[in-house]
Design a protein around this motif. Structure first.
Motif, PDB file in Angstrom:
ATOM      1  N   ILE A 307       0.867  -1.181   0.000  1.00 39.19           N
ATOM      2  CA  ILE A 307       0.000   0.000   0.000  1.00 39.19           C
ATOM      3  C   ILE A 307       0.901   1.228   0.000  1.00 39.19           C
ATOM      4  O   ILE A 307       2.027   1.184   0.510  1.00 39.19           O
ATOM      5  CB  ILE A 307      -0.929   0.007   1.233  1.00 39.19           C
ATOM      6  CG1 ILE A 307      -0.104  -0.016   2.527  1.00 39.19           C
ATOM      7  CG2 ILE A 307      -1.896  -1.161   1.180  1.00 39.19           C
ATOM      8  CD1 ILE A 307      -0.949   0.138   3.773  1.00 39.19           C
ATOM      9  N   PRO A 308       0.460   2.366  -0.603  1.00 41.42           N
ATOM     10  CA  PRO A 308       1.333   3.547  -0.699  1.00 41.42           C
ATOM     11  C   PRO A 308       1.728   4.073   0.677  1.00 41.42           C
ATOM     12  O   PRO A 308       0.880   4.418   1.500  1.00 41.42           O
ATOM     13  CB  PRO A 308       0.458   4.563  -1.442  1.00 41.42           C
ATOM     14  CG  PRO A 308      -0.548   3.745  -2.171  1.00 41.42           C
ATOM     15  CD  PRO A 308      -0.812   2.553  -1.306  1.00 41.42           C
ATOM     16  N   ASN A 309       3.013   4.081   0.981  1.00 43.26           N
ATOM     17  CA  ASN A 309       3.544   4.706   2.192  1.00 43.26           C
ATOM     18  C   ASN A 309       5.029   4.961   1.971  1.00 43.26           C
ATOM     19  O   ASN A 309       5.570   4.675   0.898  1.00 43.26           O
ATOM     20  CB  ASN A 309       3.294   3.828   3.426  1.00 43.26           C
ATOM     21  CG  ASN A 309       3.917   2.448   3.289  1.00 43.26           C
ATOM     22  OD1 ASN A 309       5.084   2.322   2.923  1.00 43.26           O
ATOM     23  ND2 ASN A 309       3.130   1.410   3.585  1.00 43.26           N
ATOM     24  N   LEU A 310       5.683   5.521   2.942  1.00 44.90           N
ATOM     25  CA  LEU A 310       7.096   5.888   2.814  1.00 44.90           C
ATOM     26  C   LEU A 310       7.992   4.945   3.609  1.00 44.90           C
ATOM     27  O   LEU A 310       9.055   5.330   4.088  1.00 44.90           O
ATOM     28  CB  LEU A 310       7.297   7.340   3.275  1.00 44.90           C
ATOM     29  CG  LEU A 310       6.535   8.400   2.472  1.00 44.90           C
ATOM     30  CD1 LEU A 310       6.831   9.794   3.004  1.00 44.90           C
ATOM     31  CD2 LEU A 310       6.880   8.305   0.991  1.00 44.90           C
ATOM     32  N   ARG A 311       7.583   3.693   3.751  1.00 43.07           N
ATOM     33  CA  ARG A 311       8.413   2.700   4.439  1.00 43.07           C
ATOM     34  C   ARG A 311       9.305   1.986   3.433  1.00 43.07           C
ATOM     35  O   ARG A 311       9.088   2.039   2.228  1.00 43.07           O
ATOM     36  CB  ARG A 311       7.518   1.696   5.159  1.00 43.07           C
ATOM     37  CG  ARG A 311       6.653   2.321   6.262  1.00 43.07           C
ATOM     38  CD  ARG A 311       5.660   1.308   6.762  1.00 43.07           C
ATOM     39  NE  ARG A 311       6.327   0.099   7.257  1.00 43.07           N
ATOM     40  CZ  ARG A 311       5.698  -1.040   7.514  1.00 43.07           C
ATOM     41  NH1 ARG A 311       4.397  -1.127   7.325  1.00 43.07           N
ATOM     42  NH2 ARG A 311       6.373  -2.091   7.950  1.00 43.07           N
ATOM     43  N   HIS A 312      10.308   1.301   3.942  1.00 38.37           N
ATOM     44  CA  HIS A 312      11.208   0.470   3.141  1.00 38.37           C
ATOM     45  C   HIS A 312      11.874   1.295   2.036  1.00 38.37           C
ATOM     46  O   HIS A 312      11.685   1.067   0.851  1.00 38.37           O
ATOM     47  CB  HIS A 312      10.460  -0.718   2.528  1.00 38.37           C
ATOM     48  CG  HIS A 312       9.632  -1.476   3.512  1.00 38.37           C
ATOM     49  ND1 HIS A 312      10.142  -1.953   4.708  1.00 38.37           N
ATOM     50  CD2 HIS A 312       8.316  -1.834   3.489  1.00 38.37           C
ATOM     51  CE1 HIS A 312       9.181  -2.578   5.379  1.00 38.37           C
ATOM     52  NE2 HIS A 312       8.057  -2.519   4.664  1.00 38.37           N
ATOM     53  N   ASN A 313      12.649   2.283   2.425  1.00 38.32           N
ATOM     54  CA  ASN A 313      13.311   3.198   1.486  1.00 38.32           C
ATOM     55  C   ASN A 313      14.644   2.628   1.017  1.00 38.32           C
ATOM     56  O   ASN A 313      15.370   1.988   1.772  1.00 38.32           O
ATOM     57  CB  ASN A 313      13.541   4.556   2.162  1.00 38.32           C
ATOM     58  CG  ASN A 313      14.395   5.478   1.321  1.00 38.32           C
ATOM     59  OD1 ASN A 313      15.544   5.730   1.643  1.00 38.32           O
ATOM     60  ND2 ASN A 313      13.830   5.959   0.221  1.00 38.32           N
ATOM     61  N   ALA A 314      14.956   2.899  -0.269  1.00 38.52           N
ATOM     62  CA  ALA A 314      16.272   2.573  -0.832  1.00 38.52           C
ATOM     63  C   ALA A 314      16.696   3.733  -1.719  1.00 38.52           C
ATOM     64  O   ALA A 314      15.863   4.316  -2.421  1.00 38.52           O
ATOM     65  CB  ALA A 314      16.207   1.280  -1.643  1.00 38.52           C
TER      66      ALA A 314
END
Length: 452
Positions: A307-314
């Motif tokens: 789902i759209p969110n700002l977790r798990h960034n690379a």
């Protein structure tokens, strides 16, 4: 009551027409034209376009940033494993043969924020900026030249109105005198004191002068229409010109060579064409530079989830160095085309110099000729007045015929018209000379010695 209504209607129409009329001095007419003439609006639009092209060239050196969102459905084993890694949810169970071979349907949403910045383009952006600056300079020079042409046209049209009105006054006086002579001739012929041919000559003279009066009235209307067109006046605006005396425009004391030098230095179209040549050269160099090494900085940040969110960034940051090895000679051929256009513009510049010399020489010679014609015509007016005065005395004493008096008065009318023609030529060619030299501007208008 009906007559009263008609009278009131005509009065209302008269007041409406005169309420819409607007009086313009020469300076006001020039200011109005520089705002409303269609060529002035065209020059303004070209200047805005050149400014936009310069901004576009500057924008080529700025970074590009973008954001995107994508959602993926897949049963591809590689996509499934990649999604687990990107979400940082990999476990030992994910590496069992059954899970790897039959991952099921994977769902993955990816939000990407990217940045790209050209650090080095082999000089292409620098040359594009130079081309944009020269293009803006060329547009500014062309706009100034258009304004000078508009001013010269307005000055000539305005002077044409003043001269046409003076010619109308001359024609009106001639008709008044001709009517008086015609009445006198009929009276004398009825009493047998002159022959019939004299009476007919007086009537013919009256008809000729009335024809001249009708033509003079038409010339005033034409002159006003020409002025309105030069000013760019809207159809609903009635223009009037205040009554100012015609001036004898002084002839400048400079020699022709000085005017040549001034024109080749100050003419805005010369400066504009030189700037256009410089801009074209810069564009040609920019086209060649696009085949050089290119260095670009890139940066990217991504977020992965179902789902759209700002977790798990690379994130990724890097630089790319590239060079075109073969592009079908497109950049080279594009540069060759632009360099040929430079040659065309240089040929136009040589032709423009020759035309400028011709414009300056023609305006200068025409002005000197007009001054000579004015002096001759002014002297002829003095002599014609003396001839009319002497002939009137002789005619009153019965020592000459009416035809001699009519011829003398006709000569005076012709001398006055010749003087008016010379006055117009002086003013028109003074404006043309200032425009040909590139010195005509709103600030120098009063120094020309033309009615303002």
């Amino acid at each position: 009551m009906k007559r009263l209504a008609v009278a009131l209607g005509m009065a209302a129409l008269f007041m409406a027409v005169h309420a819409a009329a607007r009086s313009f001095t020469l300076a006001q007419a020039v200011d109005f034209a520089l705002t409303h003439n269609s060529m002035a609006r065209l020059a303004k639009a070209r200047g805005a376009a050149a400014q936009a092209e310069l901004r576009l060239a500057r924008d080529q050196g700025l970074p590009e940033a973008g954001v995107s969102y994508g959602y993926l459905f897949s049963n591809n084993p590689l996509e499934a494993l990649s999604a687990e890694l990107e979400r940082r949810q990999v476990s030992a169970a994910a590496f069992t043969p059954n899970t790897l071979n039959h991952p099921g349907i994977t769902k993955l949403g990816t939000t990407t924020l990217s940045l790209s910045w050209p650090l080095y383009t082999g000089g292409a952006i620098h040359e594009a900026l130079r081309a944009g600056r020269y293009g803006r300079k060329a547009a500014q020079g062309a706009a100034r030249r258009i304004r000078q042409s508009i001013m010269a046209q307005v000055i000539q049209s305005y002077e044409g109105v003043l001269v046409a009105r003076e010619a109308l006054a001359v024609a009106h006086k001639a008709v008044v005198a001709a009517r008086r002579h015609a009445r006198t001739a009929r009276y004398l012929y009825a009493r047998g004191r002159i022959v019939r041919s004299d009476a007919l000559s007086a009537d013919v003279n009256l008809g000729a002068n009335e024809g001249m009066l009708a033509e003079a009235r038409g010339n005033v209307r034409i002159a006003m229409d020409n002025l309105a067109t030069a000013m760019g006046a809207p159809a609903g605006l009635a223009i009037t010109v205040p009554r100012v005396p015609l001036r004898v425009v002084p002839v400048p004391h400079h020699d022709l060579a000085a005017f040549y030098r001034q024109a080749l230095t100050d003419r805005p179209d010369i400066k504009s064409l030189r700037a256009e040549i410089a801009a074209m050269r810069a564009r040609a160099k920019a086209a060649r530079d696009r085949s050089s090494f290119q260095v670009r900085l890139t940066a990217q940040s991504q977020w992965f989830s179902e789902i759209p969110n700002l977790r798990h960034n690379a994130w990724t940051v890097g630089a790319v160095i590239s060079k075109s090895l073969y592009d079908g000679h497109r950049n080279r051929d594009r540069a060759d085309v632009l360099e040929q256009r430079v040659a065309e513009l240089e040929a136009r510049l040589a032709g423009l110099r020759a035309r400028i010399r011709n414009h300056v020489a023609r305006a200068f010679d025409n002005m000197r000729t007009a001054m000579t014609q004015y002096r001759i015509a002014n002297a002829n007016v003095v002599r014609a007045r003396q001839a009319v005065a002497v002939t009137q005395v002789r005619y009153g004493e019965g020592r000459t015929i009416l035809l001699s008096l009519l011829n003398a008065e006709h000569g005076l009318v012709q001398a006055r018209e010749a003087r008016l023609t010379a006055l117009y030529a002086l003013a028109a060619n003074r404006a043309a000379l200032a425009a040909a030299c590139g010195s005509l501007s709103r600030r120098t208008l009063a120094s020309l010695g033309i009615a303002s």
